[in-house]
Design an enzyme around this catalytic site. Sequence first.
Site, PDB file in Angstrom:
ATOM      1  CB  SER A  12      -0.870  -0.090   1.189  1.00  0.00           C
ATOM      2  OG  SER A  12      -1.380   1.446   1.565  1.00  0.00           O
ATOM      3  CG  HIS A  37      -3.775  -1.525  -1.688  1.00  0.00           C
ATOM      4  ND1 HIS A  37      -4.895  -2.122  -2.199  1.00  0.00           N
ATOM      5  CD2 HIS A  37      -4.410  -0.769  -0.507  1.00  0.00           C
ATOM      6  CE1 HIS A  37      -5.860  -1.939  -1.351  1.00  0.00           C
ATOM      7  NE2 HIS A  37      -5.607  -0.936  -0.387  1.00  0.00           N
ATOM      8  CG  ASP A  39      -5.031   2.484   0.600  1.00  0.00           C
ATOM      9  OD1 ASP A  39      -5.952   1.629   0.664  1.00  0.00           O
ATOM     10  OD2 ASP A  39      -3.957   2.171   1.049  1.00  0.00           O
ATOM     11  N   GLY A 146      -8.952   4.036   6.758  1.00  0.00           N
ATOM     12  CA  GLY A 146      -8.580   5.551   7.241  1.00  0.00           C
ATOM     13  C   GLY A 146      -7.405   5.873   7.464  1.00  0.00           C
ATOM     14  CG  ASP A 183      -6.171  -2.921   3.088  1.00  0.00           C
ATOM     15  OD1 ASP A 183      -5.161  -2.580   3.523  1.00  0.00           O
ATOM     16  OD2 ASP A 183      -6.829  -1.959   2.089  1.00  0.00           O
ATOM     17  N   GLY A 185      -3.015  -4.234   8.795  1.00  0.00           N
ATOM     18  CA  GLY A 185      -2.379  -4.656   9.777  1.00  0.00           C
ATOM     19  C   GLY A 185      -1.325  -6.150   9.531  1.00  0.00           C
TER      20      GLY A 185
END
Length: 235
Positions: A12, A37, A39, A146, A183, A185
Amino acid sequence: MTELPAARIAPSLLSADFARLGEEVAQVVAAGADWIHFDVMDNHFVPNLTMGPMVCAALRPHTKAPIDVHLMVEPVDTLVPAFAKAGANIISFHPEASRHVDRTLALIRDHGCRAGLVFNPATPLSWMDHVMDRLDLVLLMSVNPGFGGQSFIPHTLEKLAQARARIDRWTTQGGQSIDLEVDGGVKTDNIARIRAAGANAFVAGSAIFGQPDYRQVITTLRTGITQGDAIRAAA
Ligand code: DX5
Ligand code: ZN
């Protein structure tokens, strides 16, 4: 237990160096990443603000790897053509953010992209029930969306197993293949359990971009995935 589709690692960009995004993309793909990825946060659907189609278009020439756009925005539909034009390969959105989920899924495919539906930790999997034929990807959030760097919510493992069972039932009946992505952690010390629960695509932000050697982290993540396959095979 069924054999899982090939694993995809999707770093990400949220945790990348925003001042050097092009280099970051090239480096993480050279280090073994499968997807990028991306975001997208709007400070409305989620309490943070990130990047839009212009940044996606700017990154497109830096890699051939699929760009996996995760829309955390409301409304959704106007951004779908914009991201398709910007070179996105996969576009996923949260059902709560679209008035017409079936229409938005169709819109994504009409624009030549693979379509995904994203499930927040408290969003029930029943949103899949009447749109299975329109899905190319199901993304389970293992944190509330978030922010990067949050801890994996353990209940996601159970939810992943349930989603895997639904997808396997669908493909056994002749349905198209659907990726199951997770998605939030995802780390080297929990990816084996996440794979064992049935995921085949793994978003990892802080686990990869927080480290000096991307190749080493990605290799360790893949070792964990292989351990997850062994756990499944033994079950
Ligand atoms: C959270 C984003 C994630 C996030 C993951 O809303 O959707 O993609 O970047 O970051 P880590 O891997 O640090 O939890
Ligand atoms: Zn994401």
